[in-house]
Enzyme design. Structure first.
Site, short mmCIF file in Angstrom:
data_model
loop_
_atom_site.label_atom_id
_atom_site.label_comp_id
_atom_site.label_asym_id
_atom_site.label_seq_id
_atom_site.Cartn_x
_atom_site.Cartn_y
_atom_site.Cartn_z
N HIS A 267 -30.88 60.37 88.83
CA HIS A 267 -30.12 61.39 88.08
C HIS A 267 -28.87 61.70 88.90
O HIS A 267 -28.07 60.81 89.16
CB HIS A 267 -31.07 62.58 87.86
N HIS A 306 -27.95 54.25 81.17
CA HIS A 306 -28.16 55.64 80.81
C HIS A 306 -29.20 55.71 79.71
O HIS A 306 -29.24 54.82 78.86
CB HIS A 306 -26.84 56.27 80.33
N ASP A 362 -21.59 58.49 87.28
CA ASP A 362 -21.71 58.42 88.74
C ASP A 362 -21.06 57.19 89.34
O ASP A 362 -20.96 57.09 90.57
CB ASP A 362 -23.19 58.45 89.13
N1 ACO Z 1 -29.59 48.14 86.93
C1 ACO Z 1 -30.34 47.09 86.50
N2 ACO Z 1 -31.16 47.15 85.45
C2 ACO Z 1 -31.25 48.31 84.79
C3 ACO Z 1 -30.50 49.43 85.17
C4 ACO Z 1 -29.64 49.33 86.28
N3 ACO Z 1 -28.89 50.36 86.69
N4 ACO Z 1 -30.78 50.47 84.33
C5 ACO Z 1 -31.68 49.99 83.47
N5 ACO Z 1 -31.96 48.69 83.74
C6 ACO Z 1 -32.84 47.79 82.96
C7 ACO Z 1 -34.30 48.11 83.23
O1 ACO Z 1 -34.81 47.35 84.29
C8 ACO Z 1 -34.91 47.76 81.90
O2 ACO Z 1 -35.02 46.37 81.82
P1 ACO Z 1 -36.31 45.69 81.11
O3 ACO Z 1 -36.19 46.06 79.66
O4 ACO Z 1 -36.16 44.24 81.38
O5 ACO Z 1 -37.52 46.30 81.78
C9 ACO Z 1 -33.86 48.17 80.88
O6 ACO Z 1 -32.61 48.08 81.58
C10 ACO Z 1 -34.03 49.59 80.34
O7 ACO Z 1 -34.10 50.48 81.45
P2 ACO Z 1 -34.99 51.77 81.51
O8 ACO Z 1 -35.34 52.07 82.93
O9 ACO Z 1 -36.14 51.64 80.53
O10 ACO Z 1 -34.00 52.83 80.94
P3 ACO Z 1 -34.12 54.40 81.08
O11 ACO Z 1 -33.44 54.97 79.91
O12 ACO Z 1 -35.52 54.81 81.34
O13 ACO Z 1 -33.30 54.69 82.43
C11 ACO Z 1 -31.62 55.27 83.96
C12 ACO Z 1 -32.05 55.25 82.48
C13 ACO Z 1 -32.68 56.00 84.80
C14 ACO Z 1 -30.31 56.03 84.08
C15 ACO Z 1 -31.44 53.80 84.45
O14 ACO Z 1 -30.45 53.15 83.69
C16 ACO Z 1 -31.13 53.73 85.94
O15 ACO Z 1 -32.03 53.76 86.78
N6 ACO Z 1 -29.79 53.62 86.31
C17 ACO Z 1 -29.41 53.60 87.71
C18 ACO Z 1 -29.41 55.02 88.26
C19 ACO Z 1 -28.24 55.83 87.74
O16 ACO Z 1 -27.10 55.40 87.75
N7 ACO Z 1 -28.56 57.07 87.32
C20 ACO Z 1 -27.56 58.02 86.85
C21 ACO Z 1 -27.69 58.28 85.39
S1 ACO Z 1 -26.41 59.34 84.84
C22 ACO Z 1 -26.89 60.85 85.39
O17 ACO Z 1 -28.04 61.17 85.51
C23 ACO Z 1 -25.86 61.79 85.73
#
Ligand code: ACO
Length: 428
Positions: A267, A306, A362
């Site tokens: 987050h 996201h 971010d």
């Molecule tokens: N890098 C690589 N792969 C990713 C990323 C990433 N940053 N984000 C998601 N994925 C992939 C997952 O591995 C998943 O792949 P799969 O279908 O093969 O298993 C798919 O994309 C969907 O991802 P989820 O984790 O199910 O998506 P969710 O909606 O639960 O997660 C989150 C959202 C937590 C923001 C995620 O994208 C992440 O971890 N991003 C990196 C951390 C980040 O930048 N957070 C800031 C968010 S903005 C904020 O809070 C202000």
């Protein structure tokens, strides 16, 4: 066509008609669907609230597919261009842009609540020299609860107003004191002659000069960053704020919990994680192998993806433009080239395209913060300051919503059935 949903339970052959309002069915309407009278009734299983609306809200609108973000109907791009953080905070909290007297009164009230009790300062002195400022912020906000007993009157609108002034006013002071503590410098008290963001910069960086003169372009840039971070509907920390607040605890305790939720790297801690990732990558040439590693599951591309946005995060667009204005003053952050290359490759790569992973807020914010002189540990703190307005607005909306009760999800129990206790000597 009626706004209803017909459900046939194939276990019993019975048919149910549920009403649909705002494209939503009420989960409680499913409870009547039972196999027999003793059955608890049907529930939905939705870990992480992937498809469950936990509230009705009038604060922030997001269309994740189109990349739209609006506070109270106003597009984020317009607010970033024309408004300032305190005006936007007023809008988020009270639903309308303030007129001149309302604005002046609001700014006055925030400005005159920036000092913290001297005992809070002593409390902060007790932290270890290398304490993370976000941990200090969370603990100190929680401690404010012990200083303001009137904050317990959460059903009194005047009391809520007072705590709002205090929270928005004191967050920058606590944040700056946390930073000064970590570098062993004397605390700088608020300067009421300065704007909200200029005062924060003064409390962070003032040395022996009579008045700290922050570069106006940087004051403006920080203010825009604060506008972009002011609210984001039902994200992890807003949900924490509402959930904790639903027990009717005071807002300081609830904000400490919301800030704790923000601290995590998935987050608000992501901006710090992005910078650490860029450091790890080191040079532009290492980007392809880093991306390969992410695709093979060795870690995430921080600042990408996201839960709601399946398109370019509109905040990231504004920040990318802002970066140029900041770098003109501070000089270009050398890590920008690595970030641009990461974005270029990721936006073309099938792995990211298929999953609709785009840069989020971010991805570039940390580069700006670093260029402005903030250490990475301060990044989540810089997120918490403006988000305080959003947390309070979400909390107040929850308190005034007659549909809301104490937040208490259900579970699907899959553990052991009833067992007899075994004395220790007879256990395997
Ligand atoms: N890098 C690589 N792969 C990713 C990323 C990433 N940053 N984000 C998601 N994925 C992939 C997952 O591995 C998943 O792949 P799969 O279908 O093969 O298993 C798919 O994309 C969907 O991802 P989820 O984790 O199910 O998506 P969710 O909606 O639960 O997660 C989150 C959202 C937590 C923001 C995620 O994208 C992440 O971890 N991003 C990196 C951390 C980040 O930048 N957070 C800031 C968010 S903005 C904020 O809070 C202000």
């Amino acid at each position: 066509m009626p706004d209803t949903l017909t459900i046939i339970d194939n276990r019993t052959g019975k048919q149910y008609e549920l009403s649909i309002a705002n494209d939503t069915i009420k989960a409680m309407d499913l409870r009547q669907i039972k196999v027999n009278e003793n059955d608890f009734g049907l529930m939905t299983y939705d870990p992480a609230f992937m498809n469950t609306a936990s509230c009705k809200s009038m604060i922030t609108f997001i269309d994740g597919e189109k990349g739209i973000l609006r506070y109270r109907g106003y597009p984020i791009e317009h607010l970033a261009e024309k408004s300032n953080y305190l005006e936007t905070a007023y809008l988020i909290l009270y639903g309308e842009l303030p007129n001149k007297p309302q604005y002046e009164e609001w700014v006055h009230n925030i400005t005159y609540h920036t000092l913290i009790h001297e005992n809070i300062k002593k409390l902060m002195d007790g932290f270890h020299y290398d304490a993370h400022p976000m941990g200090m912020l969370i603990s100190t906000v929680a401690a404010l609860s012990t200083f303001y007993n009137d904050a317990k009157e959460i059903h009194n609108p005047e009391s809520r107003k007072k705590q709002t002034y205090r929270l928005i006013g004191k967050m920058p002071t606590i944040a700056a004191f946390a930073f000064r503590h970590s570098v062993g410098r004397p605390y700088v008290y608020p300067d009421n002659a300065l704007s909200y963001t200029a005062n924060l910069m003064s409390m962070l960086w003032k040395m022996t000069e009579t008045q700290f003169q922050a570069h106006p372009a940087l004051v403006k840039a920080l203010d825009v960053l604060f506008i972009l971070h002011a609210d984001h509907e039902q994200n992890c920390s807003a949900n924490a704020m509402r959930s904790i607040g639903s027990s009717h605890v005071d807002p300081y305790a609830a904000i400490a919990g919301a800030a704790a939720a923000l601290y995590g790297p998935l987050h608000g801690g992501a901006n710090e994680a992005v910078l650490r990732m860029l450091d790890e990558i080191g040079t532009k040439d290492n980007v392809p192998s880093f991306i390969k590693g992410v695709k093979s599951g060795s870690g995430r591309l921080m600042g990408f993806g996201h839960r709601v946005y399946k398109n370019y995060d509109p905040r990231a667009k504004v920040i990318k433009q802002l970066a140029d204005e900041v770098f003109e003053v501070t000089g270009r952050n050398p890590k920008l080239d690595i970030a641009l290359e990461l974005e270029r490759i990721a936006l073309e790569d099938e792995y990211f395209v298929k999953r609709k992973l785009y840069p989020n807020v971010d991805f570039y914010s940390g580069l700006i913060y670093q260029a402005m002189g903030f250490p990475v540990e301060m990044f989540p703190v810089l997120f918490s300051i403006p988000r305080t307005a959003g947390w309070i607005a979400q909390w107040e909306e929850m308190l005034l919503d007659s549909d809301q009760k104490i937040a208490r999800p259900r579970q699907v129990y899959l553990g052991s059935g009833m067992r007899d206790y075994v004395v220790m000597s007879k256990r395997k």
